[in-house]
Design a protein around this motif. Structure first.
Motif, PDB file in Angstrom:
ATOM      1  N   GLY A 115       0.842  -1.194   0.000  1.00  0.00           N
ATOM      2  CA  GLY A 115       0.000   0.000   0.000  1.00  0.00           C
ATOM      3  C   GLY A 115       0.871   1.235   0.000  1.00  0.00           C
ATOM      4  O   GLY A 115       0.794   2.096  -0.866  1.00  0.00           O
ATOM      5  N   LYS A 116       1.773   1.285   0.966  1.00  0.00           N
ATOM      6  CA  LYS A 116       2.640   2.449   1.126  1.00  0.00           C
ATOM      7  C   LYS A 116       3.807   2.411   0.146  1.00  0.00           C
ATOM      8  O   LYS A 116       4.350   1.347  -0.125  1.00  0.00           O
TER       9      LYS A 116
ATOM     10  N   GLY B  20       7.763   3.302  -0.957  1.00  0.00           N
ATOM     11  CA  GLY B  20       9.049   3.398  -0.266  1.00  0.00           C
ATOM     12  C   GLY B  20       9.322   2.302   0.743  1.00  0.00           C
ATOM     13  O   GLY B  20      10.224   2.417   1.564  1.00  0.00           O
TER      14      GLY B  20
ATOM     15  N   THR C  62       6.409   0.251  10.494  1.00  0.00           N
ATOM     16  CA  THR C  62       6.052   1.608  10.912  1.00  0.00           C
ATOM     17  C   THR C  62       4.528   1.726  10.940  1.00  0.00           C
ATOM     18  O   THR C  62       3.829   0.957  10.294  1.00  0.00           O
ATOM     19  N   ALA C  63       4.046   2.735  11.675  1.00  0.00           N
ATOM     20  CA  ALA C  63       2.597   2.933  11.812  1.00  0.00           C
ATOM     21  C   ALA C  63       1.960   3.185  10.448  1.00  0.00           C
ATOM     22  O   ALA C  63       0.873   2.691  10.163  1.00  0.00           O
ATOM     23  N   PHE C  64       2.650   3.964   9.600  1.00  0.00           N
ATOM     24  CA  PHE C  64       2.108   4.261   8.267  1.00  0.00           C
ATOM     25  C   PHE C  64       1.948   2.974   7.459  1.00  0.00           C
ATOM     26  O   PHE C  64       0.929   2.732   6.823  1.00  0.00           O
TER      27      PHE C  64
ATOM     28  N   HIS D  69      -0.883   0.650   8.553  1.00  0.00           N
ATOM     29  CA  HIS D  69      -2.187   1.132   8.091  1.00  0.00           C
ATOM     30  C   HIS D  69      -2.391   0.803   6.602  1.00  0.00           C
ATOM     31  O   HIS D  69      -3.444   0.318   6.195  1.00  0.00           O
ATOM     32  N   ASP D  70      -1.364   1.064   5.793  1.00  0.00           N
ATOM     33  CA  ASP D  70      -1.510   0.888   4.352  1.00  0.00           C
ATOM     34  C   ASP D  70      -1.489  -0.584   3.942  1.00  0.00           C
ATOM     35  O   ASP D  70      -2.089  -0.963   2.937  1.00  0.00           O
TER      36      ASP D  70
ATOM     37  N   PHE E 230      13.411  -1.599  12.244  1.00  0.00           N
ATOM     38  CA  PHE E 230      13.481  -0.159  11.996  1.00  0.00           C
ATOM     39  C   PHE E 230      12.453   0.585  12.836  1.00  0.00           C
ATOM     40  O   PHE E 230      12.630   1.737  13.200  1.00  0.00           O
ATOM     41  N   GLY E 231      11.366  -0.093  13.150  1.00  0.00           N
ATOM     42  CA  GLY E 231      10.322   0.497  13.986  1.00  0.00           C
ATOM     43  C   GLY E 231       9.669  -0.612  14.761  1.00  0.00           C
ATOM     44  O   GLY E 231      10.079  -1.765  14.656  1.00  0.00           O
ATOM     45  N   ASP E 232       8.645  -0.268  15.542  1.00  0.00           N
ATOM     46  CA  ASP E 232       8.041  -1.351  16.302  1.00  0.00           C
ATOM     47  C   ASP E 232       6.544  -1.532  16.040  1.00  0.00           C
ATOM     48  O   ASP E 232       5.828  -2.077  16.857  1.00  0.00           O
TER      49      ASP E 232
ATOM     50  N   PHE F 271      16.770  -4.398   9.019  1.00  0.00           N
ATOM     51  CA  PHE F 271      17.262  -3.087   8.607  1.00  0.00           C
ATOM     52  C   PHE F 271      18.746  -2.969   8.909  1.00  0.00           C
ATOM     53  O   PHE F 271      19.195  -3.277  10.007  1.00  0.00           O
TER      54      PHE F 271
ATOM     55  N   ARG G 207      21.893  -0.050   8.146  1.00  0.00           N
ATOM     56  CA  ARG G 207      22.198   1.244   7.557  1.00  0.00           C
ATOM     57  C   ARG G 207      23.088   1.081   6.330  1.00  0.00           C
ATOM     58  O   ARG G 207      22.954   1.803   5.344  1.00  0.00           O
TER      59      ARG G 207
ATOM     60  N   LYS H 221       8.171   9.780  -5.891  1.00  0.00           N
ATOM     61  CA  LYS H 221       8.457   8.506  -5.231  1.00  0.00           C
ATOM     62  C   LYS H 221       7.661   8.373  -3.932  1.00  0.00           C
ATOM     63  O   LYS H 221       7.432   9.349  -3.233  1.00  0.00           O
ATOM     64  N   GLY H 222       7.248   7.171  -3.621  1.00  0.00           N
ATOM     65  CA  GLY H 222       6.606   6.911  -2.344  1.00  0.00           C
ATOM     66  C   GLY H 222       7.651   6.775  -1.250  1.00  0.00           C
ATOM     67  O   GLY H 222       8.803   6.444  -1.517  1.00  0.00           O
ATOM     68  N   GLY H 223       7.250   7.060  -0.022  1.00  0.00           N
ATOM     69  CA  GLY H 223       8.152   6.880   1.104  1.00  0.00           C
ATOM     70  C   GLY H 223       9.261   7.902   1.195  1.00  0.00           C
ATOM     71  O   GLY H 223      10.276   7.690   1.860  1.00  0.00           O
TER      72      GLY H 223
ATOM     73  N   ASN I 198      -2.262   8.645   5.585  1.00  0.00           N
ATOM     74  CA  ASN I 198      -1.573   8.549   6.870  1.00  0.00           C
ATOM     75  C   ASN I 198      -1.522   9.877   7.618  1.00  0.00           C
ATOM     76  O   ASN I 198      -0.911   9.974   8.674  1.00  0.00           O
TER      77      ASN I 198
ATOM     78  N   ARG J  27      11.809   8.829  12.194  1.00  0.00           N
ATOM     79  CA  ARG J  27      10.736   7.883  11.975  1.00  0.00           C
ATOM     80  C   ARG J  27       9.935   7.638  13.248  1.00  0.00           C
ATOM     81  O   ARG J  27       8.715   7.542  13.237  1.00  0.00           O
TER      82      ARG J  27
ATOM     83  N   GLU K  86       6.549   9.344  14.608  1.00  0.00           N
ATOM     84  CA  GLU K  86       5.209   8.970  14.152  1.00  0.00           C
ATOM     85  C   GLU K  86       4.393   8.396  15.304  1.00  0.00           C
ATOM     86  O   GLU K  86       3.188   8.563  15.365  1.00  0.00           O
TER      87      GLU K  86
END
Lengths: 297, 294
Positions: free
Chosen positions: A15-16, A18, A202-204, A207-208, A232-234, A254, A256, B9-11, B40, B257, B260
């Motif tokens: 959905g999202k 990136g 990630t939260a985004f 959702h997506d 990278f997130g939780d 993830f 770097r 670009k997305g993201g 979002n 990040r 959020e």
């Protein structure tokens, strides 16, 4: 056991944007190409970037324009009845006081106005909305669909790329799909044997992903989730997958260093542990297509 | 004054940056989340729903099996190969995922077995944010195909509730297609968020070509710098060559990040990335103020 399709079509979607669709699709295609005749198809026609990972790719075959038949008016024949404007659902034809104006940019080329015109006052001609080009990198074929800037007919370009890819009759087809859950994404996953949904914690993305799952469920497609940028997130992608009864078919942590080399479009084929993960994901997909795993209720 | 945040670009960081911009403007600001495929904005701004209403798309079509006589005339009428039949060629159905909803098939059916239907294709909502601003957002039902139309409705609602002099921040979807064009139209400034990657550069050039074709004023923020110095430089050069002023650079930092999840935006983050985000956002608003004066 189900019959294995002649060409295994894997759609990499999310959905999202990136989350890592393009890089995952590129590596899945490379893993496929190691053993089978494989093509990577870039269906993100508004922002096609698969070829950024293959700067050494060479062109094979012609660049094919994607054209669409759109109407134009023979003014001498037009009675100004407005039947065409009434028939057009895309707002591409306006009939005001007996004068008909056609906006070819808004036309989707359905041909309805031409058919319904009682005076035969509408004829059609082709206009170009994008192109497909076929490249080769080693044993991997790469087909890119690219919509022209300023156009809105992404689905026409996506369908043209799907048709050209199918005509090449490969054993494995990996599609890099556009983000979102509306028409471009719908067309890009249509006809796939398996959809890989790429998420990040990630939260985004959580959702997506939920919307993307609804999309593939609506089409009755088999699907699994790859959690990219693991750590990278939780956001709890795993719980969502459990709740929606969707298997997590890969977790890519993830790093770097990876983000850095990925930024410049470098492939991670030297990264043994990464390529092993990709191989495992591909195996899971093949297994799922052969059996009932990942079947959505 | 309308500022549209877009990237191709997305993201790339559009939504987070739009939230940071909104937080800097303050409570008078209106945010229009136009990424109706992947909305979002409400998460980024911790918005609380004030009101919500259904959105109806144009008609879809279905073949009523009890009326269909199996003549098959609809099939060649469809230029999108959306009509399917089985081996017996007795039953026909419309594959919704391929249907462009033009209605051409209905003109060819001798028994009127193809019927149009409307259904709820999404929801349009207005929400309140703890920081005081108003958020207009919408969510498309997955698989629906009229996101451009829904974006127009989001834009119109934002304009309606604008008392006249508010700053409207539009968060555009990725890509360069119809919902993006709908997000760019009427914008006074296009803020291009360039993801500092090779894909980010390629996609932002396509977006800026689109925006330039619409006679838009374009400024940029480069996001996630420091991953690859060569790419960072390439992007700086490309922006100069395209005469796009760069308002700031924000280094890649996982700290950004993580906001959020909290009641914060990028401008609240301590450390270099947060400070640079704050400076970039301030530069954008100063640029916008200059535009308003002249």
């Amino acid at each position: 056991m189900k019959a294995v399709p002649q060409e295994l079509v894997i759609a990499v979607a999310s959905g999202k944007g990136g989350t890592g669709k393009t890089s995952l699709a590129a590596h899945l295609a490379l893993a496929g190409a190691a053993r089978l005749r494989t093509i990577l198809v870039d269906l993100d026609v508004e922002a096609p970037d698969s070829l950024a990972y293959f700067p050494e790719a060479i062109r094979v075959g012609r660049n094919c324009p994607v054209s669409l038949k759109v109407p134009f008016l023979i003014p001498e024949s037009c009675s100004g009845c407005g039947a065409c404007a009434k028939a057009c659902h895309f707002g591409a034809i306006v009939a005001l006081g007996g004068a008909v104006t056609i906006d070819q940019k808004l036309c989707k080329g359905c041909g309805r106005c031409v058919f319904l015109c009682p005076e035969n006052a509408l004829k059609e001609r082709g206009i170009v909305v994008g192109q497909t080009r076929l490249m080769k990198s080693g044993s991997l074929d790469i087909l890119e669909g690219r919509m022209d800037v300023g156009d809105i007919r992404s689905t026409s370009v996506i369908e043209a790329a799907k048709t050209r890819a199918a005509s090449l009759k490969k054993e494995v087809q990996v599609r890099d799909c556009p983000p979102g859950v509306s028409c471009p994404a719908t067309h890009a996953v249509e006809g796939a044997d398996y959809v890989v949904l790429v998420a990040e914690p990630t939260a985004f993305s959580l959702h997506d992903l939920s919307a993307a799952i609804s999309l593939v469920k609506g089409q009755g497609l088999k699907a699994g989730v790859v959690i990219n940028k693991y750590g990278f997130g939780d956001a709890d992608i795993e719980s969502l997958c459990r709740e929606k009864a969707l298997p997590v078919i890969g977790r890519i942590e993830f790093k770097r260093k990876r983000a850095s080399s990925g930024a410049s479009g470098k492939l991670w084929t030297d990264d043994g542990s990464y390529m092993q993960k990709i191989d495992e994901i591909l195996k899971r997909i093949v297994h799922a297509v052969e059996t009932d795993e990942g079947e959505l209720g | 004054m309308t500022i549209t945040v877009a990237s191709g670009k997305g993201g790339a960081g559009k939504t987070s940056l739009a939230a940071a911009l909104a937080a800097s403007v303050g409570s008078s600001c209106i945010v229009a989340d136009c990424d109706v495929d992947a909305a979002n904005g409400a998460i980024a701004l911790h918005a609380r729903l004030r009101e919500s209403g259904p959105y109806f798309a144009g008609p879809g079509y279905r073949i009523e099996p009890s009326l269909c006589i199996g003549c098959g005339r609809c099939m060649p009428a469809c230029r999108f190969n959306a009509i399917r039949t089985d081996k017996t060629r007795r039953t026909y159905l419309i594959a919704e995922e391929l249907c462009e909803r033009c209605g051409a098939c209905t003109d060819h059916c001798p028994v009127d077995a193809i019927q149009g239907f409307t259904k709820e294709a999404g929801r349009l909502s207005v929400s309140d944010c703890p920081l005081g601003m108003t958020l207009i957002h919408a969510e498309l039902v997955p698989g629906e195909d009229t996101s451009g139309k829904l974006v127009n409705q989001v834009r119109r609602r934002a304009d309606t509730i604008n008392p006249g002099n508010a700053i409207i921040i539009v968060d555009a979807p990725p890509g360069i297609g119809c919902p993006v064009i709908a997000s760019l139209s009427g914008a006074d400034i296009v803020l291009l968020v360039v993801d500092s990657t090779i894909s980010g550069l390629r996609d932002s050039l396509r977006l800026s070509e689109l925006a330039a074709g619409m006679d838009k004023r374009i400024i940029a923020i480069i996001n996630k710098t420091g991953l690859d110095e060569e790419i960072d430089n390439k992007i700086r050069v490309a922006m100069t060559q395209s005469s796009i002023p760069v308002m700031g650079e924000i280094p890649f930092d996982p700290l950004l990040r993580s906001v959020e999840e909290k009641d914060l935006t990028w401008i609240d983050v301590a450390g270099e990335a947060g400070l640079k985000a704050k400076a970039a956002v301030r530069a954008v608003l100063e640029y916008a103020q200059m535009q308003m004066i002249y």
